[in-house]
Design an enzyme around this catalytic site. Structure first.
Site, mmCIF file in Angstrom:
data_model
loop_
_atom_site.group_PDB
_atom_site.id
_atom_site.type_symbol
_atom_site.label_atom_id
_atom_site.label_comp_id
_atom_site.label_asym_id
_atom_site.label_seq_id
_atom_site.Cartn_x
_atom_site.Cartn_y
_atom_site.Cartn_z
ATOM 1 N N ASP A 118 -40.527 -13.134 34.371
ATOM 2 C CA ASP A 118 -39.838 -13.401 35.630
ATOM 3 C C ASP A 118 -40.287 -12.376 36.661
ATOM 4 O O ASP A 118 -40.893 -11.351 36.321
ATOM 5 C CB ASP A 118 -38.320 -13.381 35.462
ATOM 6 N N GLU A 183 -35.530 -10.235 33.130
ATOM 7 C CA GLU A 183 -35.599 -8.766 33.197
ATOM 8 C C GLU A 183 -35.293 -8.243 34.588
ATOM 9 O O GLU A 183 -34.616 -7.217 34.746
ATOM 10 C CB GLU A 183 -36.990 -8.303 32.755
ATOM 11 N N GLU A 184 -35.777 -8.929 35.625
ATOM 12 C CA GLU A 184 -35.625 -8.419 36.977
ATOM 13 C C GLU A 184 -34.176 -8.450 37.463
ATOM 14 O O GLU A 184 -33.856 -7.849 38.491
ATOM 15 C CB GLU A 184 -36.515 -9.209 37.953
ATOM 16 N N ASP A 212 -44.321 -2.660 30.366
ATOM 17 C CA ASP A 212 -43.737 -3.013 31.661
ATOM 18 C C ASP A 212 -43.637 -1.744 32.517
ATOM 19 O O ASP A 212 -42.550 -1.343 32.939
ATOM 20 C CB ASP A 212 -42.354 -3.637 31.438
ATOM 21 N N HIS A 461 -42.703 -4.796 43.050
ATOM 22 C CA HIS A 461 -41.513 -5.174 43.826
ATOM 23 C C HIS A 461 -41.769 -5.136 45.333
ATOM 24 O O HIS A 461 -40.845 -5.321 46.115
ATOM 25 C CB HIS A 461 -40.312 -4.265 43.504
#
Length: 492
Positions: A118, A183-184, A212, A461
């Site tokens: 995701d 996860e986000e 990650d 991000h």
């Protein structure tokens, strides 16, 4: 572990087949366009887990991942992890978690690779130079949302196993995958799934690998710690509706003024957190750790210029790294309910909600931080003698994680880095949060290593996120080499 005993056992352990880096390099290099096209397909899926309307895209991404692993001959499951209740009360299914297994030889080590597919939200109008969901190659950098966080690293782990298969070389370890799609937004449902499968899927796993994360500079790195995250909403509510500032300004105590007033009590201009008990809980910085920071490759001037500020909070490399990795921070992220569109609007908002987080470190505990923050803000608000109402809520409480850098897992990582990149890695922490690391450690009792391949300038991000071809392709070789190196760790 007695590392002298470990060394003695290693000398007596028959070596597995030597790792032929040339063979793997030739194969991986010859397939790099295929790997880039796979990443292009994955980036094209707008698997934004924060947007409920994009949930079908996240589910599509999980199906694509599962199918990729099935075609490789893996034993693949799509695990139902339940439902999610949205703020409006609607209940929707959580994306299924993909698990897969390659090999089940009890004489071999078993490693489990964790990743997520995701992504954070992205729109071209937010400042992207390219379409975020159309992978674009610019000067060897593959730009696209999720390219570095975390789709390319997941694919690199898959390509590493594919390389063993294509070269007809037996995997030196059994490999399992656990890949999620939330996860986000906090890995909803994953903790319960890990607990439920502790004695089944995780029972024969020796080590868990997470990729990650990213390098600190152009030098490869191994990551041995991450900060946690306590995310708060602080809501101040006053009038029953928004008011005209010309008519009502000066006669009411405004919620926005109250909110900004209490936010200003969280941290001082030099960065010190003012909430009682927070700083006192932090594990002291040891001389050994500070000395290790001195040898890490980190260019403060490039770091400052990349951010675009005139000066940083601290003046030495060691202080900047320490406050980035192993001290807590307060960050204010936004105020919901405030007027934020272009132009002017003379409104007094009736209700405003501040969103802020505290990145926590050992030995801080989220439940303790929640009480400290709530009590402190209520006390600061009480001093204002306001008729408005304050409500504080912690919506995320993710724990920090730290590993032993002398663990043989990390020695294997150093050897794999040296073999592929020709230099020793930096030993670093991560300022961000990977909640599942602490969950894996606490629930399964397994040891964890973080093997990043993301670049220091990938823009996670942010706008124009990218993964360089170099890191993607060389990272695939590195993962293949690590599977060999971790197989050398004897069972004690």
């Amino acid at each position: 572990m007695n590392y002298l005993l470990f060394s003695s056992i290693l000398l007596l352990t028959p070596s597995l087949h030597a790792f032929n880096l040339d063979a793997f390099s030739k194969h991986i290099d010859s397939h790099q366009e295929e790997y880039v096209e796979a990443l292009r397909e994955w980036v094209a899926v707008e698997s934004d887990s924060s947007d409920a309307l994009k949930r079908p895209e996240v589910e599509k991404m999980m199906e694509i991942t599962a199918e990729k692993l099935r075609k490789m001959g893996g034993k693949v499951d799509l695990v139902d992890i339940g439902n999610q209740e949205l703020p409006n009360g609607k209940i929707i299914p959580l994306p299924k978690v993909v698990t897969a297994q390659f090999g089940n030889d009890p004489k071999k080590r078993t490693v489990c690779v964790y990743g997520h597919v995701d992504v954070q939200p992205a729109k071209q109008e937010d400042g992207w130079a390219t379409e975020p969901y159309n992978l674009t190659d610019i000067n060897g950098n593959l730009h696209g949302r999720g390219a570095s966080d975390n789709k390319a690293p997941v694919l690199a782990w898959i390509h590493a196993v594919e390389a063993y298969q294509a070269l007809n070389i037996e995997l030196p370890v059994n490999v399992k995958y656990i890949i999620e799609g939330m996860e986000e937004t906090g890995s909803n449902g994953l903790d319960a799934m890990v607990s439920q499968r502790k004695d089944t899927f995780f029972s024969d796993i020796d080590y868990i690998i997470i990729s990650d994360c990213g390098w600190l500079s152009r030098r490869p790195a191994l990551t041995y710690g991450t900060r946690g995250n306590c995310y708060f909403f602080a809501e101040v509510e006053g009038p029953k509706q928004d008011l005209h500032s010309g008519v009502y300004g000066g006669t009411v105590i405004e919620p926005m003024t109250d909110l900004i007033g209490i936010l200003d009590t969280l941290i001082n201009p030099s960065g010190r957190i003012l909430i009682p008990g927070i700083n006192e809980a932090v594990a002291p910085l040891t001389d050994e750790e500070r000395n290790m920071y001195e040898n890490i490759q980190f260019d403060m001037e490039n770091y400052r210029k990349k951010i675009g500020v005139d000066r940083l909070m601290y003046s030495t490399k060691e202080d900047v790294l320490a406050h980035r990795w192993r001290y807590p921070t307060v960050s204010i992220h936004g105020i919901e309910g405030a007027f934020s569109a272009s132009g002017s609007k003379t409104v007094i908002p009736a209700k405003v909600i501040a969103k802020f987080s505290i990145r926590q470190v050992p030995d801080m505990d989220p439940s303790v931080v929640e009480k400290q923050v709530t009590d402190y803000l209520n006390a600061m608000f009480a001093k204002r003698n306001s008729p408005n109402k304050l409500r504080v809520q912690m919506i995320i409480g993710a724990k920090p994680w730290v590993a032993d850098i002398n663990d043989p897992l990390y020695e294997a990582g150093k050897k794999a880095v040296k073999k592929v990149f020709g230099e020793d890695p930096d030993m670093i922490r991560e300022g961000g949060t990977i909640p599942v690391a602490k969950t894996f450690e606490d629930v399964t009792g397994k040891r964890i290593i973080m093997l990043p391949i993301g670049g220091f300038d990938d823009g996670l991000h942010s706008q124009n996120e990218k993964m360089s071809r170099y890191n993607y392709i060389e990272g695939t070789k590195y993962f293949a080499a690590y599977l060999h190196e971790v197989a050398q760790i004897p069972k004690v």
